[in-house]
Motif scaffolding. Structure first.
Motif, PDB file in Angstrom:
ATOM      1  N   SER A 156       0.791  -1.140   0.151  1.00 43.34           N
ATOM      2  CA  SER A 156       0.055   0.028  -0.119  1.00 43.34           C
ATOM      3  C   SER A 156       0.674   1.219  -0.008  1.00 43.34           C
ATOM      4  O   SER A 156       1.928   1.237   0.343  1.00 43.34           O
ATOM      5  N   ALA A 157       0.287   2.302  -0.218  1.00 46.43           N
ATOM      6  CA  ALA A 157       0.859   3.547  -0.433  1.00 46.43           C
ATOM      7  C   ALA A 157       0.164   4.759   0.165  1.00 46.43           C
ATOM      8  O   ALA A 157      -1.196   4.593  -0.002  1.00 46.43           O
ATOM      9  N   ARG A 158       0.973   5.755   0.892  1.00 45.89           N
ATOM     10  CA  ARG A 158       0.062   6.572   1.260  1.00 45.89           C
ATOM     11  C   ARG A 158       1.004   7.863   0.964  1.00 45.89           C
ATOM     12  O   ARG A 158       2.298   7.851   1.083  1.00 45.89           O
ATOM     13  N   SER A 159       0.435   9.235   0.795  1.00 43.01           N
ATOM     14  CA  SER A 159       1.479  10.266   0.578  1.00 43.01           C
ATOM     15  C   SER A 159       0.936  11.361   0.747  1.00 43.01           C
ATOM     16  O   SER A 159      -0.596  11.880   0.810  1.00 43.01           O
ATOM     17  N   THR A 160       1.405  12.552   1.313  1.00 44.00           N
ATOM     18  CA  THR A 160       1.049  13.951   1.532  1.00 44.00           C
ATOM     19  C   THR A 160       1.722  14.866   0.320  1.00 44.00           C
ATOM     20  O   THR A 160       3.053  14.785   0.367  1.00 44.00           O
ATOM     21  N   LEU A 161       1.201  15.216  -0.703  1.00 40.77           N
ATOM     22  CA  LEU A 161       1.774  16.201  -1.702  1.00 40.77           C
ATOM     23  C   LEU A 161       2.705  17.094  -0.944  1.00 40.77           C
ATOM     24  O   LEU A 161       2.312  17.983  -0.080  1.00 40.77           O
ATOM     25  N   GLY A 162       3.876  17.189  -1.540  1.00 43.05           N
ATOM     26  CA  GLY A 162       4.904  18.037  -0.940  1.00 43.05           C
ATOM     27  C   GLY A 162       5.600  17.762   0.020  1.00 43.05           C
ATOM     28  O   GLY A 162       6.723  18.563   0.626  1.00 43.05           O
ATOM     29  N   LYS A 163       5.312  16.393   0.799  1.00 40.72           N
ATOM     30  CA  LYS A 163       5.756  16.186   2.306  1.00 40.72           C
ATOM     31  C   LYS A 163       6.404  14.839   1.899  1.00 40.72           C
ATOM     32  O   LYS A 163       7.129  14.425   3.078  1.00 40.72           O
ATOM     33  N   GLY A 164       6.310  14.077   1.023  1.00 41.25           N
ATOM     34  CA  GLY A 164       6.800  12.786   0.978  1.00 41.25           C
ATOM     35  C   GLY A 164       5.639  11.466   0.716  1.00 41.25           C
ATOM     36  O   GLY A 164       4.496  11.924   0.732  1.00 41.25           O
ATOM     37  N   ALA A 165       6.286  10.474   0.769  1.00 42.12           N
ATOM     38  CA  ALA A 165       5.290   9.188   0.492  1.00 42.12           C
ATOM     39  C   ALA A 165       6.080   7.994   1.412  1.00 42.12           C
ATOM     40  O   ALA A 165       6.997   8.338   1.849  1.00 42.12           O
TER      41      ALA A 165
END
Length: 560
Positions: free
Chosen positions: A393-402
């Protein structure tokens, strides 16, 4: 819930909406069938009804009315399902005939509401292509009527036409979905080919340009740098080809896993050491955390594929991180290990996350052009993790990493003692006589130079026929035979030599090695079954040849 539903009742209702059988405009094909039913059975009303069990509703898809009723008043109307004769049809999945609603036992027991405008009722079930009963074709009359077997037969035949129309709608819907998927796949492949062309040309430029400069350079330090550039470019090109091959294995269901003891901490350390220079060159920190592992702990699984997954994830994390850190974490318990790769990079847009693991997909075209990549890596990672019993699975916050994470059921084994140092095999070629058969002059030159560096005496053959003639005289310690040669192939050469039975003449054939780019498991098994002793994958390196010297080394010690 109005009455017991089948396990997939909700899916069936979704199908009704998806096929536009409910809450959709009238359709001539269905209206013609209800009109036919009304005329053939001589009734005042014929209807096609679809059941929405969760809403306790019967939806009128089509109606043909005579007398007090009008088609438009009926089409699109909704009736209560739970207290209707249509409910009895759906439950029985068989025709239901009501002669007189006023005296019918189901009405008298108040299971069904009596309708003053409808006295006689005849209904037959309607089904989806998978056989699920989802509706009713019914006819009604205002006065009592005894329905004949012929009436039931006629209405059943018309219901089969309705079912066929439903099947046609589903087939058309599936065709539309398939066409859209094909268009999306074609667009993805086109984008992939554009990226792949760029990615292949980049290392090729390093190889070709490096060779040109190497010819002109006389500075030893510069020549060393150029050689390193050529080597790095060649490895990148090989990685691209291996990714494409791995994806084809997955698509064909031919990727297999090895089940053997291995040290997961050693795998993680190797990946960490491999990408640490890349991270340092960008000014970011590559951190590794190993939690819950015992000293020299072993697990059962495929070390190579785990390393491939970790390398891909860490490589991506380093590639897309310009500031901060990348953290590779492995957490262990008795049943397995958990893997987390977290970065402080550019992040992934939310709308791209669902497609992240699809082949040929990348987060953003602009980022792909800037950072590179083919869009194959994560698709391969997802497939390998699934084969190993996990789900990534993947989760991410744009501009802050993954962060990418998965758990693998790799059972813990007893710790093992440090391995004893084994011989590399390099000394096995000293004084050995080796036949190299390959139709490529470049391959012959490279392999012979490598073998000579290891101390072997090399004899060259340009095709299969020459290889048979030279090998038939015996005296070779090893045969390196290219599989795809004009005339006699490598397989045909070894078959000919095995059939000749050189041992009967006091001659030795030598250790036979198939040299090929065809290295799927079943292909390698086929070469061994044909008479080869080992298989060497192209492109090959000096270390690959050194490993092949081990059998010769063992033979030397046995004869000493």
């Amino acid at each position: 819930m109005i009455f017991p539903q089948e396990p997939f009742a909700i899916q069936e209702e979704f199908a009704l909406y998806d096929l536009e059988l409910v809450d959709a405009p009238p359709e001539r094909a269905f209206d013609n069938l209800t009109d036919l039913a009304a005329r053939l059975l001589g009734v005042e009303r014929a209807m096609i009804l679809f059941s929405l069990t969760s809403q306790d509703t019967l939806y009128v898809k089509s109606a043909a009315c005579i007398g007090a009723y009008s088609d438009q008043d009926c089409i699109g109307a909704r009736y209560r399902l739970s207290r209707s004769f249509s409910r009895e049809v759906i439950l029985a999945k068989a025709p239901v005939a009501v002669v007189d609603g006023a005296t019918d036992p189901r009405v008298l027991r108040r299971k069904v509401d009596n309708c003053q405008e409808c006295c006689a009722f005849l209904g037959v079930p309607l089904s989806l292509p998978d056989g699920s009963c989802v509706g009713v074709l019914c006819v009604t009359a205002p006065d009592p009527r005894v329905w004949s077997d012929e009436d039931i037969r006629l209405l059943t035949q018309i219901s089969q036409c309705v079912d066929e129309q439903i099947s046609l709608k589903q087939a058309l819907k599936e065709t539309e979905v398939a066409e859209e998927a094909a268009r999306e796949a074609a667009a993805a492949r086109e984008s992939f080919l554009a990226h792949m062309s760029h990615e292949i040309r980049t290392p090729l430029n390093g190889i070709i340009g490096g060779v040109d400069l190497l010819r002109l350079s006389t500075d030893p330090a510069e020549r060393d740098t150029l050689v390193e550039t050529i080597d790095r470019s060649a490895q990148n090109l090989l990685r691209l080809l291996n990714d494409a091959l791995d994806l084809s294995k997955v698509d064909a269901g031919r990727m297999e896993l090895e089940e053997a003891p291995f040290d997961p901490c050693a795998v993680a350390r190797e990946v960490h050491q491999l990408f640490k220079p890349n991270a340092e060159a960008k000014g970011i920190v590559l951190e590794m955390r190993l939690n819950g592992f015992e000293a020299r702990e072993m697990r059962r699984g495929d070390a190579f594929r785990l390393q491939q997954v970790l390398a891909n994830l860490v490589s991506n994390a380093v590639k897309f991180t310009d500031h901060g850190r990348v953290v590779l974490t492995l957490n262990a318990d008795e049943a397995g290990i958990g893997v987390r790769v977290r970065d402080s990079g550019c992040g992934i847009p939310p709308e791209q996350l669902p497609k992240l693991f699809e082949p040929y997909s990348q987060a953003e075209a602009s980022v792909a052009r800037k950072k590179g990549g083919t869009g194959l890596g994560l698709a391969i990672v997802k497939s390998i993790v699934a084969l190993m019993g996990g789900e990534i699975s993947a989760r991410s916050t744009l501009g802050k990493g993954a962060e990418f994470s998965f758990d693998l059921p790799l059972p813990r084994l007893a710790p093992v003692a440090p391995p004893r140092k084994v011989r590399s095999g390099a000394t096995g070629f000293r004084g050995a006589r080796v036949l190299v058969a390959d139709d490529s002059s470049a391959n012959r030159m490279l392999i012979s130079r490598m073998l000579e560096q290891l101390g072997a005496t090399v004899v060259l053959a340009a095709d299969g026929e020459e290889a048979v003639i030279l090998a038939s005289d015996g005296g070779f310690d090893m045969l390196l035979l290219d599989i795809q040669m004009p005339g006699l192939t490598g397989v045909e050469v070894i078959q000919t030599l095995r059939a000749a039975d050189l041992a009967a003449e006091g001659l030795t054939l030598g250790y036979a090695v198939a040299v090929t780019a065809n290295v799927f498991a079943e292909q390698v098994e086929g070469y061994l079954a044909e008479g080869f002793d080992a298989c060497l994958a192209k492109p090959l390196r000096l270390d690959d040849l050194k490993a092949l010297g081990a059998p010769l080394e063992r033979r030397q010690f046995a004869n000493a």
